[in-house]
Each structure stands twice: as structure tokens, then as C-alpha cells.
Design an enzyme around this catalytic site. Sequence first.
Site, short mmCIF file in Angstrom:
data_model
loop_
_atom_site.label_atom_id
_atom_site.label_comp_id
_atom_site.label_asym_id
_atom_site.label_seq_id
_atom_site.Cartn_x
_atom_site.Cartn_y
_atom_site.Cartn_z
N HIS A 184 -23.33 33.70 76.63
CA HIS A 184 -23.94 32.49 77.21
C HIS A 184 -25.39 32.73 77.63
O HIS A 184 -26.27 31.91 77.42
CB HIS A 184 -23.12 32.04 78.41
CG HIS A 184 -21.83 31.39 78.00
ND1 HIS A 184 -20.79 31.19 78.86
CD2 HIS A 184 -21.44 30.90 76.81
CE1 HIS A 184 -19.80 30.60 78.21
NE2 HIS A 184 -20.17 30.43 76.96
N ARG A 290 -20.61 28.33 61.50
CA ARG A 290 -19.55 29.21 62.06
C ARG A 290 -18.61 28.35 62.89
O ARG A 290 -18.70 28.27 64.11
CB ARG A 290 -20.19 30.30 62.93
CG ARG A 290 -20.97 31.34 62.14
CD ARG A 290 -21.48 32.45 63.05
NE ARG A 290 -21.84 33.65 62.33
CZ ARG A 290 -23.09 34.04 62.09
NH1 ARG A 290 -24.10 33.31 62.51
NH2 ARG A 290 -23.32 35.17 61.45
N ARG A 325 -17.63 27.26 57.17
CA ARG A 325 -16.78 28.43 57.07
C ARG A 325 -15.54 28.18 57.93
O ARG A 325 -15.67 27.80 59.09
CB ARG A 325 -17.51 29.68 57.57
CG ARG A 325 -16.60 30.86 57.41
CD ARG A 325 -16.98 32.12 58.05
NE ARG A 325 -17.38 32.13 59.41
CZ ARG A 325 -18.07 33.16 59.93
NH1 ARG A 325 -18.43 34.15 59.17
NH2 ARG A 325 -18.39 33.16 61.20
N GLU A 423 -17.11 40.17 52.11
CA GLU A 423 -17.51 40.94 53.29
C GLU A 423 -16.53 42.08 53.59
O GLU A 423 -16.60 42.71 54.63
CB GLU A 423 -17.68 40.03 54.51
CG GLU A 423 -16.54 39.10 54.81
CD GLU A 423 -16.79 38.17 55.99
OE1 GLU A 423 -17.81 38.32 56.68
OE2 GLU A 423 -15.95 37.29 56.23
N ASP A 447 -20.34 42.10 58.10
CA ASP A 447 -19.01 42.71 58.01
C ASP A 447 -18.93 43.69 56.85
O ASP A 447 -18.25 44.72 56.95
CB ASP A 447 -17.93 41.63 57.88
CG ASP A 447 -17.55 41.09 59.25
OD1 ASP A 447 -17.31 41.90 60.15
OD2 ASP A 447 -17.52 39.86 59.42
N CYS A 494 -25.53 35.61 53.50
CA CYS A 494 -25.65 34.92 54.79
C CYS A 494 -25.56 35.89 55.96
O CYS A 494 -25.53 35.48 57.11
CB CYS A 494 -24.61 33.81 54.92
SG CYS A 494 -22.93 34.38 54.76
C1 PEP Z 1 -21.28 38.41 58.07
O1 PEP Z 1 -20.27 39.08 58.31
O2 PEP Z 1 -22.29 38.87 57.52
C2 PEP Z 1 -21.35 36.98 58.45
C3 PEP Z 1 -22.35 36.22 58.05
O3 PEP Z 1 -20.38 36.48 59.24
P1 PEP Z 1 -20.24 36.82 60.82
O4 PEP Z 1 -21.53 37.50 61.24
O5 PEP Z 1 -20.03 35.51 61.49
O6 PEP Z 1 -19.05 37.70 60.85
MG MG Z 2 -18.41 38.12 58.82
#
Ligand code: PEP
Ligand code: MG
Length: 581
Positions: A184, A290, A325, A423, A447, A494
Amino acid sequence: MRTLFRGFSACAGTAVGSAVVISRGRAVRKTPAGDIAAEHQRLAEAMEGARAELTNARAELAGHDAELVLNVHLMMHGDDLLARAIKRRIDDEGVSADWALRAAVDELKSPLLASSASYFRERAEDIEHVGQHILRHLRGETLTLPNGGNVLVTHELSPADAVQLLSTGNVEGLVTATGSARSHTAILARAFDVPTVVGARGIVSAVRDAERLIVDGTNARVIVGPTAREADEVAARGARYRAYRSSLVSEGGDAVSVDGVEVTLRANVELPREASRAVRCGARGIGLLRSEFLYLDADEPPSEDAQVAAYREAARAVGDVVVVRTFDLGGDKLPSGHRLGHSRNPALGLRAIRLTMWRGSLMRTQLRAVLRAAHQHEIRVLFPLVSTVSELRAVKVLLEECRAELRDREEPFGDVAVGAMIEVPSAALQVCAISEEVDFLAVGTNDLIQYTLAVDRSDPRLAHLADPLSPAILSLLHSIRVAAETSGRPVSICGDVATHPLALPLALGLGYREFSVPPSALVFVRECIRRVEVKQLAEMATEALTLRTAAEVKALIDATVGDALRTLWTEQGIADPVSPI
Ligand code: PEP
Ligand code: MG
């Protein structure tokens, strides 16, 4: 003495100023209540004062996603549970309102703190913030700051205090000892555009009030007791960064390289209301919504209708594609014994697509919402943490069933393209087969790096090991891009690789032509693309794929694009992308 602290970047930019250390406040002593009725009266006034302060603070943030943070705290202030627990102690134990408050807060926090899930431990922190806020009113303490040049140093700021302090315009920088880039406090720091480093362990006890320090939000570090020269340089750098960023925002335009290669830039957002900011920064749609934040903000699954409204809101704001997503909820966001289940090893556990398929109704509701929102908008659906082809086939069967349900309900719905996030190493190794099951691919490098290099992405002590330029990562990025081309599926990146000063040119060289990045980073990514020649980057990438270490890869990229990009890095305040300080 000059001391360096490292943490996570919560808001880029640099600041130099004098420390205002906010420690956890005087301990509360157990004292008997002189007059029970008077204690009840003090409590009522303090709770009312704290609530009024929060309501005013919320007005400051109307329309910003940070407003939601304050809504949650206002709900907690209004929750009868806390008030009843305090009053009961005043009556039963004959103690002061201060002590009754302290004891009631500890009682409510205790089961949450026992959870191994960070999400619930963070809620315990929220209860602590609410308690501290009421306590401040009970004691008649006010938060005041010296005029100008302040850098706040604290364990963690409650949202109410954060708004009150940051909105004075009297805070140049913020450092917290705890928290993450999505806490936050971090969301509020970005709302007020205050350079911030979070998770700088040990900082509170190491800094004295009025001591000079530098907050380097771009490079995620804090320097206590800098030299005069260092401080002057940072002050100048901070001013340049702000001026440069605004000039890039007003410039607008497309992301086209020196040799005319056009790149699509979309935005990563956590909540639909961030979509308009993304457009202002030049995003062509949302490449990663997200959606789990819709769940986490309300602490319960959003209904189908609420989700339809949220996805439509995002689509209307961007007037372009929105990639939803599906909930990337995981073991680390759920406590042991929670109805959605808990894993001993959250990163490898019941997370993302595994969880939403296990609890089929979560996935079905979300898929129906996505299909309905797609009736008049271009909405795509993206599945996180896909690790097998069978998983994708199962989810596509569910999607078909959801279409049939909507037909039965005579509810209008639209076409949605289906995508898989790459990922997990197993998905990367089987990317040809996976791409044949879907319409598009999105590489989640955060990830992918975590799982390939076995580095916990939430542990700052390991951050140096999560190197996006490791040859193993390069090799996966290369094969994913080639597989996408062979199967004729578009592929985007991404994860944070798309904003990394050296990894971005390499990804362009490997053939990636679409990136989704946080709105605040978008203009810098666009400017990088405008300064490079993609043909030259392709040759560089071919050579990079033959190298053995990340250091060799970095040296090659620096030798190839350093001249073209160095001033961009400097204006951004990135000290040295080859050997980060
Ligand atoms: C990632 O894993 O690169 C991704 C974009 O998703 P998150 O960061 O939300 O896990
Ligand atoms: Mg991810």
C-alpha cells in the site's frame, strides 16, 4: 559515516534531504481507567477524529487507484469488531482506552500473524496501522514536518499517515524498512510521485533525525551520510529526471526504431482505473491486466457482473485491446486453512491456473465475465503459470462450456483470443506444442527467471542472482520467439525484462516486437526503441547466444548500444547498467 542500504524500488527518481525518522511510537503502558465513562468518551472522540482524517485524506486521492487503499482502511475503522473489542476491555478490565486499544489490536492481529501467507500477514499490518492511527488521536499527537527537504524513514507508513504526510508537498523521498513494490505504501508513493525505496532492512535504527541521506528510487538504494558532492549530483539528477520524463510524455508518437521497425507498446496495470494513465503515457491498450487485484482489493472473489464492469471500464478507457490475465492467486496470498487451499511451498504450489481450475467456479465466473465484456470490446484472455498442454486443453473445454452457458442464458458475448503465459521452464521447453493450442503467447520473464534460475523473486538478498541476461534465459527467450514465429502466433514480453536497460535491446535483437510495461516506464522504453537500429541488434543477439556468462553478454550489449543509449540511461538516473552499483 557513509552507509549504503539496498531495497526494492517503489517509485523511480532520486531525492536528497534530511531524515525525519518515524519510529513505532511510545510503548503503551497498562494503566487503570480513572473514570470508565470518560475513557469511553475519549475512545469515541479518537475513533471519530481518525475516521474524519482518513475521509479527508481520501478526498485528496479521488479517482486515483490509491483511493481504494484508503477505502479498505476506512472500512476497518468502521468495523464494529475492533470497537467492541476495545470497549469490552475497558469495561471488563477497567483499563485505559489506550491499553484496551493496544490489547484489542494485538488480539485481532495474532491469528493473521501466525499465517505463513504474506497476504494475511500484510492484513495484520493494516490492523496495526488502524490501531496506531487511533492511538495518535487518543494521545492528541499530530504529525508535523519541518519545512522542505524531508526524507521520511520509517518501518512502514499507514495509508492515512502516508496521505497526510506526502500530500504536504514537503516530502522529497521515502524509505521504509519493510514492504514490497506492491505494498500500500508503494502504491501511495507512486500516486504522489515521491521517489521511494521499500524493504531497506535495518534502516530505521541506522539513521538519526536530521541526518542527510539520498533516496535513489531508480537504483533501489539509499545512501546515509553522502558526501557533499554526491548529494549535489543527486539533487541535479532528480530535477533532470523529472524534466526529461515530462518532455518524453508530451512528445507522444509511436515506438519506431532508427531503421523503421515498429514496436507495439502496451501497459501492465493492476486495476482498471489505471488504464487512463496508461493511455496518457502512450500505451496502445493493456497487455496485462493483473485481474487478481480485483480479488485482493475486495478480499473476496468479485462477482461476474462486477468483473464485466471492470473489464469494460478498462476497455473503454484505452479504446484498444485489453488482455485479462485470469486470477494469478497463489499460495502466498492465502493462509493455511483458507477455503481455497494453501501450499507448503507457495511458489511451486496451488497457484494461478492450477488454483482456478481446481476451484472451477472461480475460473468459470471469470471466463463468463471475460466473454461478456468482449461483446463490444476487444478483450483477450491470458492464462498464467501454464506448465502443460493438458492444462490448456482443459481450460479451453471450460471456455467452450461457458460460451454454451451464456447462449442458454441468452446473454450476448464476444470472441476472445486465448493466450498462454510462458513463465515456467516446462512451458518454455514445450513452447511449440503450447503455441499450437492458443492464439498468442506472453512471456512472463519475472517468473521465468525465478523458476529457471531457482531464485525467489521476493527475496532482496537474491536479487543479484535473478539476472535477465543469464545465457540460460537468453536461450529460452530465443527458442520461445522462434517457436512463436514457426506456429504463426504473436508473442509479447510482459515481465520486467522489457524495461531492463540492457535486456530490452537484446529482446529486440531476438525478434520481439511487442512489449507490455508499467505505464511509468513506457516513455523510456519507447525512447530506447527510437534510438536503436534493430538490424544491428539482431547481429548482436546472434553473437550473444554463443556467450557463456551474463557478464560477457552485458559487455557485448554495452559495446553495441552504449553510445546510442548512454544519455538515456543517465537522464533516467540509471547509474551503470553493466555493473549496477
Ligand atoms: C511475470 O511473471 O513476468 C509477469 C508478468 O507476471 P507477474 O509479475 O504478475 O507474476
Ligand atoms: Mg508471473
